[in-house]
Motif scaffolding. Structure first.
Motif, short mmCIF file in Angstrom:
data_model
loop_
_atom_site.label_atom_id
_atom_site.label_comp_id
_atom_site.label_asym_id
_atom_site.label_seq_id
_atom_site.Cartn_x
_atom_site.Cartn_y
_atom_site.Cartn_z
N GLY A 94 0.86 -1.20 0.04
CA GLY A 94 -0.04 -0.07 0.08
C GLY A 94 0.83 1.25 -0.03
O GLY A 94 0.31 2.21 0.06
N SER A 95 1.94 1.15 -0.19
CA SER A 95 3.03 2.28 -0.32
C SER A 95 3.37 2.84 -1.71
O SER A 95 2.79 2.04 -2.74
CB SER A 95 4.22 2.01 0.35
OG SER A 95 5.07 1.27 -0.55
N THR A 96 4.14 3.76 -1.98
CA THR A 96 4.47 4.23 -3.13
C THR A 96 5.20 3.06 -4.25
O THR A 96 5.41 3.09 -5.32
CB THR A 96 5.60 5.30 -3.37
OG1 THR A 96 6.62 4.85 -2.24
CG2 THR A 96 4.76 6.53 -2.60
N ASP A 98 4.14 -0.12 -4.19
CA ASP A 98 3.30 -1.04 -4.57
C ASP A 98 2.22 -0.56 -5.44
O ASP A 98 2.01 0.48 -5.58
CB ASP A 98 2.35 -1.32 -2.99
CG ASP A 98 1.26 -2.32 -3.29
OD1 ASP A 98 1.10 -3.15 -4.23
OD2 ASP A 98 0.72 -2.68 -2.32
N TRP A 99 2.02 -1.44 -6.79
CA TRP A 99 1.04 -1.29 -7.89
C TRP A 99 -0.26 -0.95 -7.11
O TRP A 99 -0.88 -0.55 -7.71
CB TRP A 99 1.16 -2.33 -8.74
CG TRP A 99 2.27 -2.40 -9.53
CD1 TRP A 99 3.49 -3.08 -9.26
CD2 TRP A 99 2.37 -1.77 -10.99
NE1 TRP A 99 4.23 -3.02 -10.45
CE2 TRP A 99 3.45 -2.30 -11.53
CE3 TRP A 99 1.29 -1.13 -11.85
CZ2 TRP A 99 4.20 -1.70 -12.63
CZ3 TRP A 99 1.86 -0.73 -13.07
CH2 TRP A 99 3.22 -1.13 -13.68
N ASN A 100 -0.53 -1.69 -5.96
CA ASN A 100 -2.05 -1.55 -5.38
C ASN A 100 -2.87 -2.11 -6.32
O ASN A 100 -4.15 -1.37 -6.40
CB ASN A 100 -2.51 -0.09 -5.09
CG ASN A 100 -1.37 0.97 -4.17
OD1 ASN A 100 -0.82 0.06 -3.22
ND2 ASN A 100 -1.15 2.00 -4.40
N LYS A 120 6.60 -2.42 -7.17
CA LYS A 120 6.80 -1.33 -8.26
C LYS A 120 8.08 -0.58 -8.05
O LYS A 120 7.88 0.77 -7.64
CB LYS A 120 5.59 -0.59 -8.56
CG LYS A 120 5.78 0.28 -9.66
CD LYS A 120 4.51 1.37 -10.05
CE LYS A 120 4.44 1.97 -11.36
NZ LYS A 120 3.38 2.76 -11.77
C1 LIG Z 1 -0.37 2.92 -3.68
O1 LIG Z 1 -1.08 3.72 -2.69
C2 LIG Z 1 -0.53 4.34 -1.72
C3 LIG Z 1 -1.61 4.90 -0.68
O2 LIG Z 1 -2.74 5.65 -1.38
C4 LIG Z 1 -0.13 5.76 -2.68
O3 LIG Z 1 0.85 6.60 -1.88
C5 LIG Z 1 0.90 5.23 -3.64
O4 LIG Z 1 1.39 6.27 -4.64
C6 LIG Z 1 0.25 4.12 -4.64
N1 LIG Z 1 1.34 3.45 -5.33
C7 LIG Z 1 1.27 3.74 -6.80
C8 LIG Z 1 2.12 2.84 -7.39
O5 LIG Z 1 0.58 4.48 -7.14
#
Ligand SMILES: *[C@@H]1O[C@H](CO)[C@@H](O)[C@H](O)[C@H]1NC(C)=O
Ligand SMILES: Cc1cc2nc3c(=O)[nH]c(=O)nc-3n(C[C@H](O)[C@H](O)[C@H](O)COP(=O)(O)OP(=O)(O)OC[C@H]3O[C@@H](n4cnc5c(N)ncnc54)[C@H](O)[C@@H]3O)c2cc1C
Ligand SMILES: *[C@@H]1O[C@H](CO)[C@@H](O)[C@H](O)[C@H]1NC(C)=O
Ligand SMILES: *[C@@H]1O[C@H](CO)[C@@H](O)[C@H](O)[C@H]1NC(C)=O
Ligand SMILES: *[C@@H]1O[C@H](CO)[C@@H](O)[C@H](O)[C@H]1NC(C)=O
Ligand SMILES: *[C@@H]1O[C@H](CO)[C@@H](O)[C@H](O)[C@H]1NC(C)=O
Ligand SMILES: *[C@@H]1O[C@H](CO)[C@@H](O)[C@H](O)[C@H]1NC(C)=O
Length: 608
Positions: A94-96, A98-100, A120
């Motif tokens: 859930g961080s930057t 992660d593709w989420n 990612k």
């Molecule tokens: C994933 O979600 C988090 C929390 O919303 C966000 O900060 C992050 O940028 C997202 N990841 C991508 C790759 O967009």
């Protein structure tokens, strides 16, 4: 005191500045790379810098006469402290980095949609995973060999790659290390750092005593990586000198000093395109890529091969976008079909996960790392100073991998989906703190968490395109706990019951107070099944979506890849990553992916 329950909420995602790239060969965007790379003739273009892509970038650039390009959608921030500190792993989901992704509503999970993490960043999912280090079972590899007709995939032939890839060197802090693994089965000079947990927990001895008391069911296995995974054992991790080992740090970074390797980060490949035709067969050696959805699109053509290592979601997505997949799907989206390859995006397999919590009487648990901010600050400072202490730990020190008994009634109606007697049906992880991956508020107190996971799923899912836009996430349906015969839900139920039996050993009497929360009232099989459907998540081992099969047969169910990982029906294109597994191994999937990529590098080099 009520504090947020999920580790991620309690452990700060540390604010650290992104380091500046120090390498002439590391381009920070497609645009930054375009001017130079357009004048370069690359022999190999590798798409995706995860477990497999990292191995290939390193091994293929060992030959200084070959020019290699690695393209990664994520950033180059693999030195980020949140990635390096093992204990912070949960904060990466859930961080930057992660593709989420999110799954479709899962029929087997009462129509819940769940988060589906994928790395990612340079290192891919190896930079955000939980670092558990398992090779998988001898029978898993032997099944790959028989399904593909290529004995190169069998355990005996893959063993050299398990040695080649690893630097299994324990910290001197590991107590009685030689009783916790079998040194002769390991190498200490390969690239990927690994070892056993270096901090002794109060539960370690209790776990060992419980194993001895229940040894008829939970035999001691001195090394889960011997090929036979069954029994109670110590947990190895891709952690070394107290820090995460991953493909960015151990495979890509050492190769960055080579002038024949270029890396472009923040660049997403949107499709592969036909370069020419050989006889009647399309030759596909061209990739298109861009930075961000509004970015300018660039294309490059490899002299020898394009290798997709974008992972089991990214690789089938790229193929489908390129018209390499089931023709009906291409047609329905108006994509020109290049090859009708029915298995692309099919055969998705993953391991469902369940956590249950047990309240304990001791206050000496890792819950302190979350609830006691003084202690947390001390441990963080210790890690930053010496890379030691509790922040070097992963999710558990001990676990058990077990099989259903052969007289289990389920086998009257369902044939055993496991690859053979060395492969476990399920895994029991014993964690020394309260864990609830689904979130919710964290209760006050001290806990042990049982994580009981299914490792031989019958269920299959699929990946399909949402649209022709490469920046739209594909539709991801892992099909968890959806098999008609009911094997998966049955085995999950038996796993929880086995975990409860283990935690009922006399040794736990003075430690465990009782099962905590909603699971405690789930006692009959029917109650347990409904608890599982309402609460199960996934271990994030997505596999099999571009599976290999016997050579040259294109019919549905016979695999999208030849045994050498070349894509059927085209020339110049391979898929090397967890997509290629015809069956998901009964283990965590990073080491199988590294090993598959090590063999793939040899297969590619042998084409010279
Ligand atoms: C994933 O979600 C988090 C929390 O919303 C966000 O900060 C992050 O940028 C997202 N990841 C991508 C790759 O967009
Ligand atoms: C949260 C989590 C926990 C896990 N825990 C464990 C564990 O403890 N032990 C274990 O063994 N395994 C674990 N795994 C699984 C393991 O990390 C993966 O099986 C393994 O990394 C798969 O390797 P790969 O090369 O197939 O894909 P990945 O490692 O996912 O790499 C794919 C790369 O391709 C990039 N990419 C994707 N699409 C594109 C595109 N179009 N263009 C350019 N680049 C692209 C991605 O950004 C990524 O960097 C975990 C995974 C997750 C997500
Ligand atoms: C990551 O850190 C290592 C030192 O540990 C350094 O050599 C390397 O240049 C760093 N990489 C990047 C991309 O900053
Ligand atoms: C250990 O790893 C190194 C480096 O990959 C390799 O050269 C060596 O052959 C491996 N040892 C064994 C016994 O395979
Ligand atoms: C919190 O940790 C500090 C530092 O280790 C310790 O001195 C203190 O006793 C702990 N507090 C509680 C409530 O356990
Ligand atoms: C399976 O066999 C064991 C003894 O080997 C026995 O205790 C158990 O009841 C049997 N289970 C079934 C379902 O028959
Ligand atoms: C994907 O799986 C779902 C659920 O089983 C099914 O309904 C759908 O038809 C599948 N899609 C494809 C393209 O196979």
């Amino acid at each position: 005191m009520i504090t947020p329950s999920f580790l991620q909420a309690a452990l700060l995602f540390l604010a650290v500045a992104a380091p500046q790239a120090a390498y002439a060969t590391l381009y920070q965007s497609a645009d930054a790379a375009a001017a130079k790379t357009s004048r370069t003739k690359y022999d190999y273009i590798i798409v995706g810098a995860g477990a497999a892509g990292g191995v290939l970038a390193n091994r293929l650039s060992e030959d200084s006469t070959k020019k290699v390009l690695l393209i990664e959608a994520g950033s180059s921030d693999y030195n980020n402290t949140n990635i390096r500190i093992p204990w912070l792993a949960p904060a990466l989901t859930g961080s930057t980095f992660d593709w989420n992704y999110t799954t479709t509503p899962q029929v087997g999970l009462n129509d819940r949609s769940i988060g589906y993490a994928r790395g990612k960043v340079l290192g891919g999912s190896t930079s955000i995973n939980y670092m558990i280090y398992t090779r998988a079972a001898e029978d898993d590899y032997n099944r790959w060999a028989s399904v593909t007709g290529d004995s190169g995939w069998n355990w005996n032939n893959m063993f050299k790659y398990f040695l080649k890839l690893e630097d299994f060197t324990n910290s001197p802090q590991v107590v009685s290390a030689s009783t916790k693994f079998v040194p002769s089965l390991h190498n200490t000079t390969g690239p990927l750092g690994a070892g056993l947990p270096e901090v002794t927990l109060a539960t370690d001895n209790i776990g060992l005593q419980a194993q001895q008391q229940l040894s008829a069911e939970f035999a001691y296995n001195q090394d889960v990586n011997s090929g036979n995974m069954i029994g109670f054992s110590w947990t190895p991790f891709s952690i070394q000198n107290g820090a995460r080992s991953d493909s960015a740090r151990d495979y890509i970074q050492p190769a960055l000093s080579r002038s024949n390797l270029d890396v472009i980060v923040n660049a997403q490949v949107t499709k592969v395109v036909q370069t020419t035709t050989s006889g009647k067969t399309p030759v596909v050696r061209t990739v298109q890529f861009q930075t961000g959805s509004g970015g300018k699109s660039y294309s490059l053509t490899a002299n020898r091969e394009v290798i997709l290592s974008a992972g089991a979601i990214g690789s089938p997505q790229i193929l489908l976008l390129s018209g390499i997949g089931p023709v009906a799907q291409s047609k329905s989206l108006g994509i020109k079909s290049l090859v009708d390859l029915p298995d692309v995006g099919q055969n998705l397999q993953d391991h469902p996960l369940l956590t249950t919590n047990f309240q304990v009487s001791s206050s000496d648990t890792l819950d302190n790392l979350i609830t006691n901010t003084t202690f947390q600050t001390e441990q963080l400072a210790q890690w930053e100073a010496t890379q030691t202490g509790d922040f070097t730990l992963g999710a558990c020190n001990q676990w058990a991998w077990e099989r259903l008994p052969s007289n289990d009634t389920i086998f009257k109606s369902v044939s055993d989906p496991s690859s053979g007697p060395t492969a476990p049906h399920y895994q029991l992880i014993f964690s020394d703190l309260y864990i609830a991956f689904a979130g919710g508020s964290r209760p006050d107190g001290h806990f042990l968490t049982l994580i009981s996971n299914l490792y031989t799923p019958v269920s299959r899912g699929n990946i399909t395109l949402r649209s022709t836009n490469a920046f739209d996430y594909p539709i991801i349906n892992p099909g968890l706990l959806s098999d008609k015969g009911g094997f998966d839900i049955h085995a999950m139920t038996e796993a929880l019951k086995a975990g409860r039996r283990f935690l009922s050993a006399p040794a736990w009497k003075s430690w465990i107070v009782g099962e905590f929360g909603d699971s405690a009232s789930a006692q009959t099989d029917a109650e347990i099944e409904s608890f599982i459907r309402q609460n199960a998540l996934v271990v994030n081992h997505v596999s099999g979506t571009v599976g290999m099969g016997k050579a040259n047969t294109i019919a549905k169910g016979s695999g999208a890849l030849n045994p050498d990982l070349t894509v059927k029906g085209v020339i110049g294109l391979r898929v090397v990553d967890a997509s290629a597994f015809p069956f998901i191994p009964a283990a965590h999937t990073q080491v199988p992916t590294y090993a598959l990529a090590e063999r793939a590098a040899d297969l590619i080099k042998a084409c010279d």
